[in-house]
Design a protein around this motif. Sequence first.
Motif, mmCIF file in Angstrom:
data_model
loop_
_atom_site.group_PDB
_atom_site.id
_atom_site.type_symbol
_atom_site.label_atom_id
_atom_site.label_comp_id
_atom_site.label_asym_id
_atom_site.label_seq_id
_atom_site.Cartn_x
_atom_site.Cartn_y
_atom_site.Cartn_z
ATOM 1 N N LEU A 178 -1.710 13.256 -4.789
ATOM 2 C CA LEU A 178 -3.102 12.859 -4.620
ATOM 3 C C LEU A 178 -3.204 11.549 -3.850
ATOM 4 C CD1 LEU A 178 -4.520 13.599 -8.191
ATOM 5 C CD2 LEU A 178 -4.500 15.075 -6.180
ATOM 6 N N ASN A 179 -4.341 11.338 -3.199
ATOM 7 C CA ASN A 179 -4.561 10.099 -2.453
ATOM 8 C C ASN A 179 -4.973 8.981 -3.423
ATOM 9 O OD1 ASN A 179 -7.208 10.904 -3.061
ATOM 10 N ND2 ASN A 179 -8.005 10.204 -1.102
ATOM 11 N N TYR A 180 -4.229 8.849 -4.489
ATOM 12 C CA TYR A 180 -4.425 7.781 -5.466
ATOM 13 C C TYR A 180 -3.548 6.600 -5.065
ATOM 14 C CZ TYR A 180 -4.234 4.994 -9.617
ATOM 15 O OH TYR A 180 -4.305 3.926 -10.463
ATOM 16 N N PRO A 181 -4.031 5.371 -5.136
ATOM 17 C CA PRO A 181 -5.380 4.955 -5.512
ATOM 18 C C PRO A 181 -6.369 5.146 -4.366
ATOM 19 C CG PRO A 181 -4.020 3.020 -5.099
ATOM 20 C CD PRO A 181 -3.141 4.222 -4.955
ATOM 21 N N ASN A 182 -7.540 5.725 -4.681
ATOM 22 C CA ASN A 182 -8.576 5.899 -3.670
ATOM 23 C C ASN A 182 -9.421 4.626 -3.591
ATOM 24 O OD1 ASN A 182 -10.249 6.017 -5.907
ATOM 25 N ND2 ASN A 182 -10.704 8.184 -5.703
ATOM 26 N N LEU A 223 -7.403 0.066 1.944
ATOM 27 C CA LEU A 223 -8.489 0.292 2.896
ATOM 28 C C LEU A 223 -7.937 0.660 4.273
ATOM 29 C CD1 LEU A 223 -11.578 0.141 3.242
ATOM 30 C CD2 LEU A 223 -11.300 -2.266 3.842
ATOM 31 N N ARG A 224 -6.894 -0.053 4.709
ATOM 32 C CA ARG A 224 -6.272 0.213 6.013
ATOM 33 C C ARG A 224 -5.703 1.633 6.071
ATOM 34 N NH1 ARG A 224 -4.529 -4.650 6.379
ATOM 35 N NH2 ARG A 224 -2.653 -4.311 5.179
ATOM 36 N N ALA A 225 -5.014 2.046 5.010
ATOM 37 C CA ALA A 225 -4.449 3.403 4.976
ATOM 38 C C ALA A 225 -5.566 4.440 5.082
ATOM 39 C CB ALA A 225 -3.646 3.609 3.697
ATOM 40 N N LYS A 226 -6.632 4.238 4.320
ATOM 41 C CA LYS A 226 -7.766 5.167 4.339
ATOM 42 C C LYS A 226 -8.363 5.246 5.739
ATOM 43 C CE LYS A 226 -11.537 7.350 2.862
ATOM 44 N NZ LYS A 226 -11.530 8.781 2.739
ATOM 45 N N SER A 227 -8.560 4.095 6.390
ATOM 46 C CA SER A 227 -9.185 4.079 7.711
ATOM 47 C C SER A 227 -8.303 4.747 8.765
ATOM 48 C CB SER A 227 -9.540 2.655 8.134
ATOM 49 O OG SER A 227 -8.382 1.905 8.363
ATOM 50 N N MET A 228 -6.990 4.775 8.528
ATOM 51 C CA MET A 228 -6.070 5.431 9.463
ATOM 52 C C MET A 228 -5.794 6.878 9.070
ATOM 53 S SD MET A 228 -3.416 2.396 10.565
ATOM 54 C CE MET A 228 -2.579 2.344 9.014
ATOM 55 N N GLY A 229 -6.466 7.368 8.013
ATOM 56 C CA GLY A 229 -6.269 8.748 7.591
ATOM 57 C C GLY A 229 -4.931 8.990 6.923
ATOM 58 N N ASN A 284 -5.078 -7.872 -5.872
ATOM 59 C CA ASN A 284 -5.550 -8.952 -5.012
ATOM 60 C C ASN A 284 -6.145 -8.374 -3.721
ATOM 61 O OD1 ASN A 284 -3.364 -8.294 -3.336
ATOM 62 N ND2 ASN A 284 -2.079 -9.917 -4.186
ATOM 63 N N GLU A 285 -6.699 -9.244 -2.912
ATOM 64 C CA GLU A 285 -7.357 -8.786 -1.689
ATOM 65 C C GLU A 285 -6.368 -8.152 -0.722
ATOM 66 O OE1 GLU A 285 -10.637 -10.309 1.540
ATOM 67 O OE2 GLU A 285 -10.418 -11.333 -0.378
ATOM 68 N N GLU A 286 -5.159 -8.654 -0.677
ATOM 69 C CA GLU A 286 -4.130 -8.081 0.203
ATOM 70 C C GLU A 286 -3.867 -6.612 -0.153
ATOM 71 O OE1 GLU A 286 0.585 -8.735 1.278
ATOM 72 O OE2 GLU A 286 -0.483 -10.285 0.158
ATOM 73 N N THR A 287 -3.764 -6.301 -1.453
ATOM 74 C CA THR A 287 -3.548 -4.917 -1.894
ATOM 75 C C THR A 287 -4.764 -4.068 -1.549
ATOM 76 O OG1 THR A 287 -2.099 -5.657 -3.668
ATOM 77 C CG2 THR A 287 -3.042 -3.456 -3.889
ATOM 78 N N TRP A 288 -5.970 -4.594 -1.804
ATOM 79 C CA TRP A 288 -7.206 -3.882 -1.468
ATOM 80 C C TRP A 288 -7.220 -3.535 0.024
ATOM 81 C CZ3 TRP A 288 -11.379 -1.102 -1.926
ATOM 82 C CH2 TRP A 288 -12.428 -1.222 -1.013
#
Length: 169
Positions: free
Chosen positions: A78-82, A104-110, A96-100
């Motif tokens: 699964l794409n956890y954590p979503n 976010l970066r992975a999601k934006s790159m598909g 932390n913000e770096e992990t967030w």
Amino acid sequence: MHRSAQAYEDGVWIDVDTSEHMLLVMRGDTVQAVFKNVAIGRYGTTWSKVTKDDKTPLGSFRIGWINEKSRYYRFYGLNYPNLDTAKRALEENRINEETWLSILRAKSMGKSPPQNTPLGGYIGIHGIGSGDREIHHKYNWTNGCIALTNEQIDQLGKWIKPGVLVNIR
């Protein structure tokens, strides 16, 4: 959840009822298949999963990858954590913000999100491999995944492909 979020190509999505220990294959609002006696994390479910808590995360995820050679027979990752999970964790200071930003970066790159964050990873739907069927039928035994028998995984396989929505409730 909005109906439009459930539809994916042929409208197939997965509904996991953790209290009834059932996995339903849905097409729109119509049940296509029912798998009973699924096992979940040994310590139940949570909206706030952290690594090594042995709990199954609640929420809506998508199939991110398939491992045909898993020690658990077959693994539908699964794409956890979503983003919902990560946003909640950021607000609660569990990441932390770096992990967030990495999620976010992975999601934006598909791509699938990083699997080694404090929120845990490698959550999916899998078989029992060479595990004990009796234990599977009596106990919740996973580290947070949804487990079916190997035979059930074979039957489920015709419905699963990357991108399919999996709702865990």
